[in-house]
Structures are given as structure tokens and as C-alpha cells.
Design an enzyme around this catalytic site. Sequence first.
Site, PDB file in Angstrom:
ATOM      1  N   SER A 205       5.842  -1.876  -2.254  1.00  0.00           N
ATOM      2  CA  SER A 205       5.826  -2.809  -3.394  1.00  0.00           C
ATOM      3  C   SER A 205       4.782  -2.377  -4.426  1.00  0.00           C
ATOM      4  O   SER A 205       3.763  -3.034  -4.609  1.00  0.00           O
ATOM      5  CB  SER A 205       5.581  -4.251  -2.928  1.00  0.00           C
ATOM      6  OG  SER A 205       4.581  -4.364  -1.938  1.00  0.00           O
TER       7      SER A 205
ATOM      8  N   GLY B 132       0.834  -1.194   0.000  1.00  0.00           N
ATOM      9  CA  GLY B 132       0.000   0.000   0.000  1.00  0.00           C
ATOM     10  C   GLY B 132       0.870   1.246   0.000  1.00  0.00           C
ATOM     11  O   GLY B 132       2.095   1.176   0.166  1.00  0.00           O
ATOM     12  N   LEU B 133       0.239   2.387  -0.188  1.00  0.00           N
ATOM     13  CA  LEU B 133       0.954   3.655  -0.214  1.00  0.00           C
ATOM     14  C   LEU B 133       1.645   3.945   1.113  1.00  0.00           C
ATOM     15  O   LEU B 133       1.239   3.431   2.162  1.00  0.00           O
ATOM     16  CB  LEU B 133      -0.011   4.798  -0.526  1.00  0.00           C
ATOM     17  CG  LEU B 133      -0.639   4.857  -1.920  1.00  0.00           C
ATOM     18  CD1 LEU B 133      -1.693   5.962  -1.961  1.00  0.00           C
ATOM     19  CD2 LEU B 133       0.426   5.083  -2.991  1.00  0.00           C
ATOM     20  N   SER B 134       2.660   4.784   1.067  1.00  0.00           N
ATOM     21  CA  SER B 134       3.257   5.290   2.298  1.00  0.00           C
ATOM     22  C   SER B 134       2.181   6.042   3.079  1.00  0.00           C
ATOM     23  O   SER B 134       1.453   6.870   2.530  1.00  0.00           O
ATOM     24  CB  SER B 134       4.414   6.244   1.956  1.00  0.00           C
ATOM     25  OG  SER B 134       4.958   6.797   3.130  1.00  0.00           O
ATOM     26  N   GLY B 135       2.053   5.731   4.367  1.00  0.00           N
ATOM     27  CA  GLY B 135       1.031   6.372   5.182  1.00  0.00           C
ATOM     28  C   GLY B 135      -0.302   5.668   5.186  1.00  0.00           C
ATOM     29  O   GLY B 135      -1.240   6.108   5.871  1.00  0.00           O
ATOM     30  N   SER B 136      -0.418   4.568   4.448  1.00  0.00           N
ATOM     31  CA  SER B 136      -1.703   3.857   4.397  1.00  0.00           C
ATOM     32  C   SER B 136      -1.981   3.084   5.681  1.00  0.00           C
ATOM     33  O   SER B 136      -3.136   2.771   5.988  1.00  0.00           O
ATOM     34  CB  SER B 136      -1.741   2.902   3.195  1.00  0.00           C
ATOM     35  OG  SER B 136      -0.735   1.913   3.307  1.00  0.00           O
ATOM     36  N   GLY B 137      -0.924   2.764   6.421  1.00  0.00           N
ATOM     37  CA  GLY B 137      -1.102   2.036   7.674  1.00  0.00           C
ATOM     38  C   GLY B 137      -0.486   0.651   7.688  1.00  0.00           C
ATOM     39  O   GLY B 137      -0.719  -0.114   8.625  1.00  0.00           O
ATOM     40  N   LYS B 138       0.317   0.324   6.684  1.00  0.00           N
ATOM     41  CA  LYS B 138       0.924  -1.010   6.599  1.00  0.00           C
ATOM     42  C   LYS B 138       1.711  -1.365   7.850  1.00  0.00           C
ATOM     43  O   LYS B 138       1.511  -2.418   8.450  1.00  0.00           O
ATOM     44  CB  LYS B 138       1.860  -1.097   5.387  1.00  0.00           C
ATOM     45  CG  LYS B 138       1.229  -0.844   4.043  1.00  0.00           C
ATOM     46  CD  LYS B 138       2.230  -0.991   2.921  1.00  0.00           C
ATOM     47  CE  LYS B 138       3.437  -0.088   3.057  1.00  0.00           C
ATOM     48  NZ  LYS B 138       3.093   1.360   3.080  1.00  0.00           N
ATOM     49  N   SER B 139       2.638  -0.488   8.215  1.00  0.00           N
ATOM     50  CA  SER B 139       3.521  -0.794   9.345  1.00  0.00           C
ATOM     51  C   SER B 139       2.760  -0.834  10.660  1.00  0.00           C
ATOM     52  O   SER B 139       3.063  -1.651  11.537  1.00  0.00           O
ATOM     53  CB  SER B 139       4.653   0.241   9.421  1.00  0.00           C
ATOM     54  OG  SER B 139       5.486   0.168   8.278  1.00  0.00           O
TER      55      SER B 139
END
Length: 219
Positions: free
Chosen positions: A106, A32-39
Site C-alpha cells: 500500500s 511497508g516495502l517488499s521485504g520489510s517484514g510485514k508478512s
Amino acid sequence: MSDNITWHPMNITKQDRATQKQQIPCVIWFTGLSGSGKSTIANLLEQYLYHCDYHCSLLDGDNLRHGLNKDLGFSESDRIENIRRAGEVAKLLSDSGLMVISAFISPFHSERQLVRELFLNDHFIEIHVDASLSVCEQRDPKGLYVKARQGQITNFTGIDSIYEPPKNPDIYLNTDKQSPEACLEIIINVLNEKGLLVNKDKLSKNEKLAAMQTTFVDG
């Protein structure tokens, strides 16, 4: 690859290592985009699995760029190599019997497919963490969108480099509308449905979820 390199067989198998750990190895891949909440969600999932006594490892895109991938930039070719290496590391960890959680932007279909093909005979769960660009920019936990808008960062996904969302992810999360805890519960339910979670709980699911209240603070 050199013709002089051969595969060295091991006496202890992936199944042996999994049996020792009493779990089913798998790779849970967040994109997902940076800031989407993945981490944020990946970190919650690792905490949950840890408190359930699962042996797991969390691979984060930023963290790998501090070490293994520190020689790579952000050109398209470097991004592909970044994900290729991450996929190979995830494969090694999975072969050791671990449940592997991976959080990487990715952005390209092709690179994610290369990783998926490493796990054709294994359990690979792709999770699309979706959030609108405007929401990601509002969060902007690392200040990267501001720098990208100002031209200080080039080839930044969502601004001057495309993100190709998965067409058929195993799990779809919309963090514009869903809290981190709600996303975690969706993932847990799917992992249960796929038979990847065995009964190792010491605490009830609700007790563990209650201990992990959070908000979206990173990528």
C-alpha cells in the site's frame, strides 16, 4: 452506483457478533516495502492472537492476488483498486466481529487514507514496517528486487515506483534494528494500551512469545 441499489439492513449487528466472540473488532494494517517484514510480523501476530483465543483473519497482499485481485496488474490505478478491494474485505471481516490483520505494501498516502476512512468509527491501527531499501534487497525473499533491477518487473515499489511512508502511523517498526519478536511485543503493548485485548489468555505472554521464534523470511 446505480440508483436502484439500496442498503439492506441486518438484524444481527457488528456489536452482536463482537459480543458473541467476546472481543473488540479492529483492523491492524501493515504497510511497508517488499521485504520489510510485514508478512513475517503479521503472521506472528495472528499466531499470538489465535493462541490467546481471539477470532482473527489475516489478509496478505500476495494471497489476495491469487484470487479476488487476480485480474489486477501493477499500474498505479490497479494498485489503488487492489487496496480498495482489500479495505472493503477488511471492513466486512471487521463487521463480522473479527480482528483483521492486513499486510499490503500500500505505497500511496491516498490509498491508505481511503482505507482509513472506511473505519472512522472503528478501531484502525496503521503499522509502518520500515526497513532500508538495501536491507530489503538483501533479504529479497521472492527474488523480486533482482527481477526489478534487471527490468523484468516494472512499476516495482522502491525501484521505479515510489513508496510514500506514513506520516503519523499508530505504530512504527524498524526491522533493520528490531527482531520480529521485538516488533510483536511492541504491537501487543500498543493493543493493550488501546484496550483492544481482553483477558482471554490461556498461556502467559512470555510462553506464547517463546513458542514463536522466527526470522524475517518474507515481505
